[in-house]
Structure formats: C-alpha cells, structure tokens
Design a protein around this motif. Structure first.
Motif, PDB file in Angstrom:
ATOM      1  N   ILE A 272       0.863  -1.187   0.000  1.00  0.00           N
ATOM      2  CA  ILE A 272       0.000   0.000   0.000  1.00  0.00           C
ATOM      3  C   ILE A 272       0.893   1.228   0.000  1.00  0.00           C
ATOM      4  O   ILE A 272       1.811   1.342   0.812  1.00  0.00           O
ATOM      5  CB  ILE A 272      -0.977  -0.006   1.200  1.00  0.00           C
ATOM      6  N   GLN A 273       0.655   2.133  -0.940  1.00  0.00           N
ATOM      7  CA  GLN A 273       1.486   3.325  -1.102  1.00  0.00           C
ATOM      8  C   GLN A 273       0.621   4.488  -1.568  1.00  0.00           C
ATOM      9  O   GLN A 273      -0.432   4.289  -2.186  1.00  0.00           O
ATOM     10  CB  GLN A 273       2.602   3.097  -2.133  1.00  0.00           C
ATOM     11  N   ILE A 274       1.104   5.704  -1.284  1.00  0.00           N
ATOM     12  CA  ILE A 274       0.503   6.911  -1.851  1.00  0.00           C
ATOM     13  C   ILE A 274       1.501   7.493  -2.845  1.00  0.00           C
ATOM     14  O   ILE A 274       2.689   7.625  -2.546  1.00  0.00           O
ATOM     15  CB  ILE A 274       0.156   7.936  -0.766  1.00  0.00           C
ATOM     16  N   HIS A 275       1.015   7.838  -4.048  1.00  0.00           N
ATOM     17  CA  HIS A 275       1.855   8.382  -5.099  1.00  0.00           C
ATOM     18  C   HIS A 275       1.340   9.750  -5.523  1.00  0.00           C
ATOM     19  O   HIS A 275       0.133  10.022  -5.466  1.00  0.00           O
ATOM     20  CB  HIS A 275       1.862   7.459  -6.327  1.00  0.00           C
ATOM     21  N   SER A 276       2.257  10.594  -5.961  1.00  0.00           N
ATOM     22  CA  SER A 276       1.857  11.829  -6.633  1.00  0.00           C
ATOM     23  C   SER A 276       1.366  11.465  -8.025  1.00  0.00           C
ATOM     24  O   SER A 276       1.539  10.334  -8.491  1.00  0.00           O
ATOM     25  CB  SER A 276       3.058  12.782  -6.725  1.00  0.00           C
ATOM     26  N   MET A 277       0.795  12.434  -8.740  1.00  0.00           N
ATOM     27  CA  MET A 277       0.224  12.135 -10.048  1.00  0.00           C
ATOM     28  C   MET A 277       1.292  11.843 -11.103  1.00  0.00           C
ATOM     29  O   MET A 277       0.989  11.317 -12.166  1.00  0.00           O
ATOM     30  CB  MET A 277      -0.676  13.279 -10.509  1.00  0.00           C
ATOM     31  N   ASP A 278       2.569  12.170 -10.802  1.00  0.00           N
ATOM     32  CA  ASP A 278       3.630  11.823 -11.737  1.00  0.00           C
ATOM     33  C   ASP A 278       4.260  10.474 -11.401  1.00  0.00           C
ATOM     34  O   ASP A 278       5.281  10.089 -11.964  1.00  0.00           O
ATOM     35  CB  ASP A 278       4.704  12.917 -11.786  1.00  0.00           C
ATOM     36  N   GLY A 279       3.632   9.742 -10.458  1.00  0.00           N
ATOM     37  CA  GLY A 279       4.058   8.383 -10.179  1.00  0.00           C
ATOM     38  C   GLY A 279       5.055   8.232  -9.055  1.00  0.00           C
ATOM     39  O   GLY A 279       5.455   7.106  -8.726  1.00  0.00           O
ATOM     40  N   GLU A 280       5.469   9.326  -8.407  1.00  0.00           N
ATOM     41  CA  GLU A 280       6.463   9.241  -7.337  1.00  0.00           C
ATOM     42  C   GLU A 280       5.792   8.855  -6.009  1.00  0.00           C
ATOM     43  O   GLU A 280       4.762   9.411  -5.637  1.00  0.00           O
ATOM     44  CB  GLU A 280       7.169  10.594  -7.177  1.00  0.00           C
ATOM     45  N   ARG A 281       6.404   7.911  -5.298  1.00  0.00           N
ATOM     46  CA  ARG A 281       5.874   7.525  -3.990  1.00  0.00           C
ATOM     47  C   ARG A 281       6.152   8.644  -2.997  1.00  0.00           C
ATOM     48  O   ARG A 281       7.272   9.174  -2.920  1.00  0.00           O
ATOM     49  CB  ARG A 281       6.531   6.232  -3.507  1.00  0.00           C
ATOM     50  N   ILE A 282       5.137   9.029  -2.207  1.00  0.00           N
ATOM     51  CA  ILE A 282       5.286  10.137  -1.265  1.00  0.00           C
ATOM     52  C   ILE A 282       4.702   9.767   0.094  1.00  0.00           C
ATOM     53  O   ILE A 282       3.761   8.987   0.194  1.00  0.00           O
ATOM     54  CB  ILE A 282       4.601  11.427  -1.786  1.00  0.00           C
ATOM     55  N   GLU A 283       5.297  10.343   1.137  1.00  0.00           N
ATOM     56  CA  GLU A 283       4.793  10.187   2.502  1.00  0.00           C
ATOM     57  C   GLU A 283       4.400  11.532   3.096  1.00  0.00           C
ATOM     58  O   GLU A 283       3.659  11.588   4.068  1.00  0.00           O
ATOM     59  CB  GLU A 283       5.843   9.510   3.381  1.00  0.00           C
ATOM     60  N   PHE A 284       4.925  12.634   2.519  1.00  0.00           N
ATOM     61  CA  PHE A 284       4.587  13.981   2.958  1.00  0.00           C
ATOM     62  C   PHE A 284       3.803  14.641   1.821  1.00  0.00           C
ATOM     63  O   PHE A 284       4.304  14.770   0.692  1.00  0.00           O
ATOM     64  CB  PHE A 284       5.854  14.781   3.288  1.00  0.00           C
ATOM     65  N   ILE A 285       2.579  15.047   2.120  1.00  0.00           N
ATOM     66  CA  ILE A 285       1.642  15.470   1.083  1.00  0.00           C
ATOM     67  C   ILE A 285       1.174  16.890   1.356  1.00  0.00           C
ATOM     68  O   ILE A 285       0.884  17.252   2.509  1.00  0.00           O
ATOM     69  CB  ILE A 285       0.432  14.506   1.054  1.00  0.00           C
ATOM     70  N   ASP A 286       1.083  17.694   0.309  1.00  0.00           N
ATOM     71  CA  ASP A 286       0.619  19.069   0.428  1.00  0.00           C
ATOM     72  C   ASP A 286      -0.914  19.095   0.528  1.00  0.00           C
ATOM     73  O   ASP A 286      -1.607  18.267  -0.080  1.00  0.00           O
ATOM     74  CB  ASP A 286       1.078  19.881  -0.782  1.00  0.00           C
ATOM     75  N   VAL A 287      -1.424  20.038   1.299  1.00  0.00           N
ATOM     76  CA  VAL A 287      -2.882  20.208   1.395  1.00  0.00           C
ATOM     77  C   VAL A 287      -3.463  20.430   0.002  1.00  0.00           C
ATOM     78  O   VAL A 287      -2.989  21.271  -0.764  1.00  0.00           O
ATOM     79  CB  VAL A 287      -3.227  21.394   2.312  1.00  0.00           C
ATOM     80  N   GLY A 288      -4.487  19.632  -0.361  1.00  0.00           N
ATOM     81  CA  GLY A 288      -5.145  19.794  -1.648  1.00  0.00           C
ATOM     82  C   GLY A 288      -4.452  19.109  -2.809  1.00  0.00           C
ATOM     83  O   GLY A 288      -4.937  19.176  -3.944  1.00  0.00           O
ATOM     84  N   GLN A 289      -3.326  18.433  -2.556  1.00  0.00           N
ATOM     85  CA  GLN A 289      -2.573  17.797  -3.637  1.00  0.00           C
ATOM     86  C   GLN A 289      -3.346  16.608  -4.220  1.00  0.00           C
ATOM     87  O   GLN A 289      -3.983  15.848  -3.504  1.00  0.00           O
ATOM     88  CB  GLN A 289      -1.211  17.321  -3.105  1.00  0.00           C
ATOM     89  N   ASP A 290      -3.277  16.455  -5.525  1.00  0.00           N
ATOM     90  CA  ASP A 290      -3.858  15.284  -6.191  1.00  0.00           C
ATOM     91  C   ASP A 290      -2.948  14.082  -5.942  1.00  0.00           C
ATOM     92  O   ASP A 290      -1.730  14.155  -6.180  1.00  0.00           O
ATOM     93  CB  ASP A 290      -3.988  15.528  -7.694  1.00  0.00           C
ATOM     94  N   VAL A 291      -3.529  12.982  -5.471  1.00  0.00           N
ATOM     95  CA  VAL A 291      -2.728  11.801  -5.142  1.00  0.00           C
ATOM     96  C   VAL A 291      -3.410  10.536  -5.656  1.00  0.00           C
ATOM     97  O   VAL A 291      -4.584  10.545  -6.027  1.00  0.00           O
ATOM     98  CB  VAL A 291      -2.503  11.670  -3.609  1.00  0.00           C
TER      99      VAL A 291
END
Length: 408
Positions: A272-291
């Motif tokens: 289980i992972q969260i990715h940015s829309m360009d496919g990068e795995r992220i753990e720190f996310i900006d408010v309102g960011q598309d994920v």
C-alpha cells in the motif's frame, strides 16, 4: 495521581440453588452447592486515577454493565473487592430508579435524595436541572408519558446536577437526540476539566478515543486489553471481525504504534502506497494535492466475491473518510488463488495539516462481519503539510468563496 477506584480480583456469578430456602440459607453462611452457576465476570483487577477518563468496551455479553453495577454497588460481588474514594454519579439503565407514576420533578427529588442530597440542596439545583433537561411542561407530567429520550434528559440532568468525583455513563446516552448528546458530552468535558473521573461504556470508538485517556476491553468476562484507547479499539474491532479459522495478530511498528491484523488471510494486502500524479511515492503530502492511493491485494484462496475498503483516520484514530468497492459498485467476483489485484484510488488530499493513517479491509460485502479475509489498522501512515494554501485551521480543507456586500 491518587486512585479514586480500585478493583481487585472482582468476580460475579449468578447461581440457581433450585429453591428459595437454599438461597436464603446461604445468607447465613450455610454451605449449599448451587444447581447451576454462571460466571459473568472473573478475576477483574484495575485501578483508576483521580481525573482519569477510562472507556469500558466489549461485545454484548462481555460483562460491561455488570461491572458498572458492581462498582456502583447495585450488585454485590461473588468474589473480590471494589474500593471507591469519592462520590459516584451513575447513569446505567434508562430511567433506573424512576417511578413512572411520579412526575419528572418528583423523580428528581427522589433520585437526588437517594444520592444523599438534602431538600434545600435539591431546591437550589432544581432550576438548573429543569433548564438542562429542556422538556418544557413535561417536567411536571408523569414519567410514564415520557419518550425514552425525555427520560434520558431528566436522568442525565439530575445525575450531573452536582459535580461528582466519579461519573459513570453506560450506553444510555445513545438514546438521546444529537443535540442533547452534544450537551451531555460538553458537560462531561467540563467535569473532566474540573477533576472528575470518568468511566464510560460505549461502542462509539470516536467517543472513547476522543474523551478517554485509557480503555479497558472485556472479553468473556475477563480483561482482554488495558491501555491506549486507539490500540484497544483496534483490538475490539478485530475481535468483532474474528470468525472461525480466522487469526488475530498484534505487533508493534517501528513508530512505536501497535498494529492489529485479523481475518482468515484468504486475501491479504501485499503493498500500500501513496503516489503523486507523476508516479512518485510520497509520505509527505501538500494540502489539496492530487494523489493516488495504490493497494495491491493477493488472493491466497479462491474468493467468490471480493470487496476492498479503506479508512483514513486522524492521529487520534478517529475516522476522517472511508469507503469500499461495494459502495462504489466495483465488487470483483471469482478471484482465483494466486491472483494479485491492483487497486488505484485517485483523490485530492483535502485534509488539514497533521499525521494520518489508513486502515484496510478485505471482505465479501459492505461489512467485515460476514467474511473478514483481512482487516488491518495502521496499514499506512502519512503526513499532510500546508505548503501552498492560505493559512487555515482544522482537519479538513474546505476553501470558501466569500462575497462581501455593503447593505443599505
């Protein structure tokens, strides 16, 4: 912190002696073997400090209400002891002690008198009791004409008219309307700030986790878990989900948090992972960011019907948002053993800054109470930070469009 409540080796058995004469004989020390004996509680030991808030949780029949009745001495224990240091106010059963042929006002005098208050003290408190209950002219009508919600209003108002050292609240609060529940919890929080100890029985994980410093989970009449409310509620949910041939595993993560996993494990979350829309795995996310939330699921047995659910929780373990593929009408049928499915959920991270976790559930319907293949809390932990939005407070990002006009 001194203890206001000490429970040691407490047990309660209900016994059938076959005749009232034999039961009567036991009151005078006669040794009589009961025909039937059913232990509701056994070997219960814990202490509660002054000003501490403790939630008592467990499945139906676990012994929660019996424990509270033993603490308030409306039942006598079969073994063990209860030591209470201070005055108790308890709301156990709806309308307990109320006389249906008396009015609400008359029942207030009766109930408060049994609590040890004088007529003068009750007279002084009566305006506040009547005002808090908010049942209007019904306050001077017979209780037999009351709805369950009205009985709850009067019962809570009189029980909390005088701040107790220990306030005990059973599930009775659940019958009140939402407005009155808010009033009740506001008063409970005020009492807590003033030093009142709280014991609350509730199936509402949000109430337990937000109001309690600690939780005690009863299972089969014994203490199954005693500790952090989030960890205890996770264990409670796992017990509810547990079925024949299922397992329950508890392990401590590197973060120090305790993760509970339960289910038959016929299907499991492999990744289980969260990715940015360009496919990068992220753990720190900006408010309102598309994920994108990506969850890989492996079937270890043939699964006739598979539903994936996930729940985002805040740092206190309270639900922020949850859904599953039953509600999105994306149930997968006839999943073969060895098959891996990849789920991708896309959304805006419209949450306030803070730490969050995601729990997952693999089931066959809209609930884990039918087929629980795997239920896992703390499956993923992530952080939301505000890098690009205007300053705001709260757990949700709901940016407004504000119009201002000058009125004539």
């Amino acid at each position: 912190m001194s203890n206001v409540l000490e429970v040691k080796g407490l047990g309660k058995a209900f016994r059938d002696y076959g005749s009232e004469f034999k039961r009567f004989a036991t009151w005078f020390g006669a040794s009589v073997t009961p025909r039937n004996e059913h232990w509701v509680l056994r070997d219960i030991s814990f202490s509660v400090g002054r000003g501490e808030a403790v939630g008592i949780v467990g499945q139906n029949g676990a012994g929660k209400s019996t424990l509270l009745k033993l603490i308030t001495r409306t039942l006598m224990p079969t073994e063990g002891s209860v030591a209470v240091h201070g005055r108790i106010a308890a709301i156990l059963e709806l309308g307990m002690g109320f006389n249906a042929d008396l009015t609400g006002r008359q029942n207030v005098y009766h109930a408060a008198g049994l609590m040890g208050f004088s007529r003068e003290q009750i007279d002084a408190a009566m305006p506040d009791i009547e005002s808090f209950a908010e049942i209007g002219d019904y306050f001077d009508e017979h209780v037999r004409t009351y709805s369950s919600g009205m009985q709850m209003r009067v019962a809570f108002s009189v029980a909390t008219a005088f701040r107790p050292d220990i306030l005990i609240v059973d599930e009775a609060l659940s019958v009140g309307d939402a407005y009155f529940q808010h009033k009740c919890f506001k008063r409970i929080k005020e009492f807590r700030e003033e030093g009142t100890t709280l014991l609350i029985v509730s199936h509402d994980s949000g109430a337990v986790q937000s109001m309690c410093d600690r939780a005690i989970l009863l299972q089969g009449g014994r203490v199954f878990r005693d500790g952090d409310p989030v960890e205890v509620m996770d264990a409670y949910n796992a017990l509810i989900a547990e079925r024949e041939n299922s397992t329950m595993k508890v392990e401590r993560l590197e973060t120090g948090q305790v993760q509970t996993t339960s289910g038959t494990l016929e299907a499991v979350v492999k990744d289980i992972q969260i990715h940015s829309m360009d496919g990068e795995r992220i753990e720190f996310i900006d408010v309102g960011q598309d994920v994108e939330l990506r969850i890989d699921v492996e079937a270890r047995a043939d699964i006739p019907r598979l539903v994936l659910g996930y729940m985002i929780k805040d740092r206190l373990g309270q639900p922020v948002f949850g859904t599953n593929t039953f509600h999105t009408k994306q149930v997968v049928n006839d999943v073969a053993a060895g098959c891996t499915l990849s789920y991708v959920a896309r959304f805006k991270m419209n949450l306030g800054p803070g730490s969050y976790s995601i729990s997952t559930a693999l089931v066959s319907t809209d609930t884990h109470l039918v087929d629980n293949y795997e239920w896992r809390d703390l499956a993923l932990i992530f952080t939301v930070a505000n890098h690009s939005q205007a300053h705001f407070v709260g757990s949700a990002w709901i940016p407004p469009q504000i119009d201002i006009k000058s009125l004539p």
